[in-house]
Write a protein that holds these residues in place. Structure first.
Motif, mmCIF file in Angstrom:
data_model
loop_
_atom_site.group_PDB
_atom_site.id
_atom_site.type_symbol
_atom_site.label_atom_id
_atom_site.label_comp_id
_atom_site.label_asym_id
_atom_site.label_seq_id
_atom_site.Cartn_x
_atom_site.Cartn_y
_atom_site.Cartn_z
ATOM 1 N N HIS A 167 0.821 -1.219 0.000
ATOM 2 C CA HIS A 167 0.000 0.000 0.000
ATOM 3 C C HIS A 167 0.853 1.266 0.000
ATOM 4 O O HIS A 167 0.320 2.367 0.080
ATOM 5 N N GLU A 168 2.182 1.095 -0.038
ATOM 6 C CA GLU A 168 3.055 2.260 -0.069
ATOM 7 C C GLU A 168 3.696 2.358 -1.457
ATOM 8 O O GLU A 168 3.806 1.364 -2.169
ATOM 9 N N PRO A 169 4.123 3.562 -1.874
ATOM 10 C CA PRO A 169 4.614 3.716 -3.247
ATOM 11 C C PRO A 169 5.919 2.961 -3.486
ATOM 12 O O PRO A 169 6.830 3.032 -2.653
ATOM 13 N N ASP A 170 6.010 2.295 -4.624
ATOM 14 C CA ASP A 170 7.239 1.580 -4.991
ATOM 15 C C ASP A 170 8.454 2.504 -4.976
ATOM 16 O O ASP A 170 9.526 2.124 -4.521
ATOM 17 N N VAL A 171 8.249 3.733 -5.456
ATOM 18 C CA VAL A 171 9.391 4.657 -5.575
ATOM 19 C C VAL A 171 9.964 5.041 -4.206
ATOM 20 O O VAL A 171 11.112 5.461 -4.099
ATOM 21 N N ALA A 172 9.150 4.861 -3.157
ATOM 22 C CA ALA A 172 9.619 5.171 -1.803
ATOM 23 C C ALA A 172 10.335 3.980 -1.169
ATOM 24 O O ALA A 172 11.071 4.144 -0.197
ATOM 25 N N LEU A 173 10.106 2.795 -1.713
ATOM 26 C CA LEU A 173 10.624 1.587 -1.070
ATOM 27 C C LEU A 173 11.819 0.977 -1.797
ATOM 28 O O LEU A 173 12.824 0.647 -1.192
ATOM 29 N N PHE A 174 11.668 0.829 -3.116
ATOM 30 C CA PHE A 174 12.612 -0.007 -3.852
ATOM 31 C C PHE A 174 13.652 0.823 -4.606
ATOM 32 O O PHE A 174 13.343 1.876 -5.159
ATOM 33 N N ALA A 175 14.878 0.274 -4.622
ATOM 34 C CA ALA A 175 15.965 0.951 -5.322
ATOM 35 C C ALA A 175 16.723 -0.085 -6.147
ATOM 36 O O ALA A 175 17.812 -0.532 -5.766
ATOM 37 N N GLY A 176 16.107 -0.505 -7.232
ATOM 38 C CA GLY A 176 16.762 -1.432 -8.158
ATOM 39 C C GLY A 176 16.885 -2.835 -7.606
ATOM 40 O O GLY A 176 16.395 -3.140 -6.520
ATOM 41 N N HIS A 177 17.586 -3.680 -8.346
ATOM 42 C CA HIS A 177 17.638 -5.100 -7.971
ATOM 43 C C HIS A 177 18.435 -5.332 -6.694
ATOM 44 O O HIS A 177 18.210 -6.298 -5.971
ATOM 45 N N ASP A 178 19.383 -4.414 -6.364
ATOM 46 C CA ASP A 178 20.225 -4.643 -5.179
ATOM 47 C C ASP A 178 19.944 -3.682 -4.024
ATOM 48 O O ASP A 178 20.554 -3.772 -2.969
ATOM 49 N N GLY A 179 19.023 -2.736 -4.240
ATOM 50 C CA GLY A 179 18.686 -1.790 -3.165
ATOM 51 C C GLY A 179 19.587 -0.560 -3.117
ATOM 52 O O GLY A 179 19.427 0.305 -2.255
ATOM 53 N N TYR A 180 20.542 -0.467 -4.050
ATOM 54 C CA TYR A 180 21.521 0.635 -3.996
ATOM 55 C C TYR A 180 21.347 1.658 -5.119
ATOM 56 O O TYR A 180 22.187 2.545 -5.283
ATOM 57 N N GLU A 181 20.309 1.540 -5.890
ATOM 58 C CA GLU A 181 20.181 2.398 -7.079
ATOM 59 C C GLU A 181 20.129 3.893 -6.743
ATOM 60 O O GLU A 181 20.507 4.720 -7.564
ATOM 61 N N VAL A 182 19.649 4.231 -5.568
ATOM 62 C CA VAL A 182 19.620 5.643 -5.165
ATOM 63 C C VAL A 182 20.832 5.959 -4.264
ATOM 64 O O VAL A 182 21.476 7.002 -4.412
ATOM 65 N N LEU A 183 21.149 5.047 -3.345
ATOM 66 C CA LEU A 183 22.274 5.297 -2.426
ATOM 67 C C LEU A 183 23.608 5.452 -3.162
ATOM 68 O O LEU A 183 24.452 6.267 -2.760
ATOM 69 N N ARG A 184 23.802 4.670 -4.223
ATOM 70 C CA ARG A 184 25.094 4.688 -4.938
ATOM 71 C C ARG A 184 25.391 6.080 -5.516
ATOM 72 O O ARG A 184 26.429 6.668 -5.174
ATOM 73 N N PRO A 185 24.500 6.647 -6.343
ATOM 74 C CA PRO A 185 24.800 8.006 -6.852
ATOM 75 C C PRO A 185 24.775 9.058 -5.749
ATOM 76 O O PRO A 185 25.516 10.046 -5.806
ATOM 77 N N PHE A 186 23.944 8.846 -4.722
ATOM 78 C CA PHE A 186 23.912 9.790 -3.594
ATOM 79 C C PHE A 186 25.306 9.872 -2.972
ATOM 80 O O PHE A 186 25.861 10.958 -2.775
ATOM 81 N N ALA A 187 25.892 8.695 -2.658
ATOM 82 C CA ALA A 187 27.200 8.677 -1.990
ATOM 83 C C ALA A 187 28.294 9.232 -2.895
ATOM 84 O O ALA A 187 29.236 9.878 -2.426
ATOM 85 N N ALA A 188 28.151 9.017 -4.198
ATOM 86 C CA ALA A 188 29.177 9.493 -5.130
ATOM 87 C C ALA A 188 29.166 11.022 -5.248
ATOM 88 O O ALA A 188 30.206 11.639 -5.472
ATOM 89 N N GLU A 189 27.990 11.629 -5.089
ATOM 90 C CA GLU A 189 27.879 13.079 -5.347
ATOM 91 C C GLU A 189 27.821 13.937 -4.093
ATOM 92 O O GLU A 189 27.935 15.166 -4.173
ATOM 93 N N VAL A 190 27.595 13.303 -2.921
ATOM 94 C CA VAL A 190 27.250 14.113 -1.751
ATOM 95 C C VAL A 190 28.384 15.050 -1.312
ATOM 96 O O VAL A 190 28.120 16.174 -0.863
ATOM 97 N N ALA A 191 29.652 14.609 -1.476
ATOM 98 C CA ALA A 191 30.766 15.438 -0.976
ATOM 99 C C ALA A 191 30.750 16.824 -1.613
ATOM 100 O O ALA A 191 30.960 17.835 -0.932
ATOM 101 N N GLU A 192 30.515 16.870 -2.928
ATOM 102 C CA GLU A 192 30.561 18.194 -3.590
ATOM 103 C C GLU A 192 29.372 19.073 -3.201
ATOM 104 O O GLU A 192 29.399 20.288 -3.417
#
Ligand SMILES: C[S@@+](CC[C@H](N)C(=O)[O-])C[C@H]1O[C@@H](n2cnc3c(N)ncnc32)[C@H](O)[C@@H]1O
Length: 305
Positions: free
Chosen positions: A227-252
């Motif tokens: 009952h919750e939105p997919d876009v809020a829960l899932f991040a690709g097949h491994d769960g890192y689809e959002v965290l990976r680019p986040f961690a790569a760009e956050v320093a700048e």
């Protein structure tokens, strides 16, 4: 009516003849019914739904335990009980609200219902925003209902808060919550993916509770999550689809000496901490949630680079 003769096969027995049901009897019956359906928080859910039906606060039910419940209230209650037990709709969505950091937030099927473990992130963030009169620049990526940004904005009214989300429907809810809390003017809401809406800016603090579940794990998850939105829960097949680019760009995106803190699944802590190290962030640390699970990974950009 005795509890031992009750059936939990159907949802809230209909009024028959002269039989009336007290508040306590309905709470007990519904608790048994929910337990029979495998709902863990059976008693709490029964109380929340009945209190909502009767227009009471949950704890006030205890003062009304012996009072009879009218047939019309019972009928409205029955509908909620069926949706909870058969369709597995979470109580927060049936009520349309959820408490987070002592704020009552509106929720709908367009946003993630804020979770208690996310308060760990709020608590950590407040520990870095120590001067409550300083205009810290703070960014909440993937704000959903606005939970984290609004909790921080109410605690640190001088902070310059920006909240982003890729979902325009989520941002509408977040704005509504900000207005209801009368802090709509002090939070900037921006639409877009990750750092795109704030490119060129830098922040004292960046927080995020991004989607981090692996799509492949979907079938093993609680039915309520449907009952919750997919876009809020899932991040690709491994769960890192959002965290990976986040961690790569956050320093700048951080000012020198600025902090980042993200909520992750306990199994992702080491990977994300490793990415922060690769990005040359320092003071990398983990915070545990109330259940003792590692839940937040935080780091700091060196003061002089
Ligand atoms: C787990 S929910 C967290 C919501 C809220 N911050 C909370 O803690 O309750 C993740 C949020 O990130 C948003 N989101 C997903 N992918 C995103 C992206 N690439 N950029 C920005 N927001 C994103 C979703 O729409 C959702 O609102």
């Amino acid at each position: 009516m005795s509890e031992s003769t009750q059936s939990t096969a159907g949802a809230v027995p209909k009024q028959t003849g002269e039989q009336s049901w007290s508040v306590l009897e309905l709470v007990r019956w519904t608790t048994d019914h929910f337990r029979g359906k495998g709902i863990e928080s059976a008693r709490l859910d029964a109380e929340c739904l009945l209190a909502h039906t009767l227009g009471l606060r949950r704890l006030d039910l205890y003062l009304e335990f012996d009072k009879p419940v009218s047939p019309s209230d019972r009928s409205r209650f029955r509908e909620l009980v069926v949706r909870r037990s058969s369709e597995r709709v979470p109580v927060s969505l049936l009520l349309g609200e959820k408490e987070f950091w002592s704020l009552s937030l509106k929720v709908s099927g367009d946003v993630l219902t804020p979770r208690p473990e996310t308060e760990t992130l709020v608590e950590a963030a407040l520990g870095w925003l120590t001067d409550d009169s300083h205009p810290y620049a703070v960014l909440d990526v993937g704000t959903g209902s606005g939970a984290i940004a609004l909790a921080l904005a109410t605690e640190r009214p001088h902070a310059r808060m920006t909240a982003t989300d890729i979902s325009t429907k989520a941002l509408q809810i977040a704005r509504m919550n900000a207005d209801q809390l009368r802090i709509g003017e002090s939070v900037r809401f921006l639409d877009g993916s990750l750092f795109a809406p704030v490119r060129g800016e830098q922040f004292d603090l960046i927080v995020s509770n991004p989607p981090y579940l692996a799509r492949e794990a979907a079938e093993a998850l609680a039915p309520e999550l449907a009952h919750e939105p997919d876009v809020a829960l899932f991040a690709g097949h491994d769960g890192y689809e959002v965290l990976r680019p986040f961690a790569a760009e956050v320093a700048e995106m951080l000012l020198a000496g600025g902090r980042v803190a993200v909520e992750v699944d306990p199994g992702q802590v080491e990977t994300v901490a490793g990415w922060f190290a690769e990005a040359e962030l320092e003071e990398i640390e983990t915070r545990r949630d109330l259940a003792g699970r590692p839940r937040v990974v935080a780091a700091r950009k060196p003061a002089k680079s």
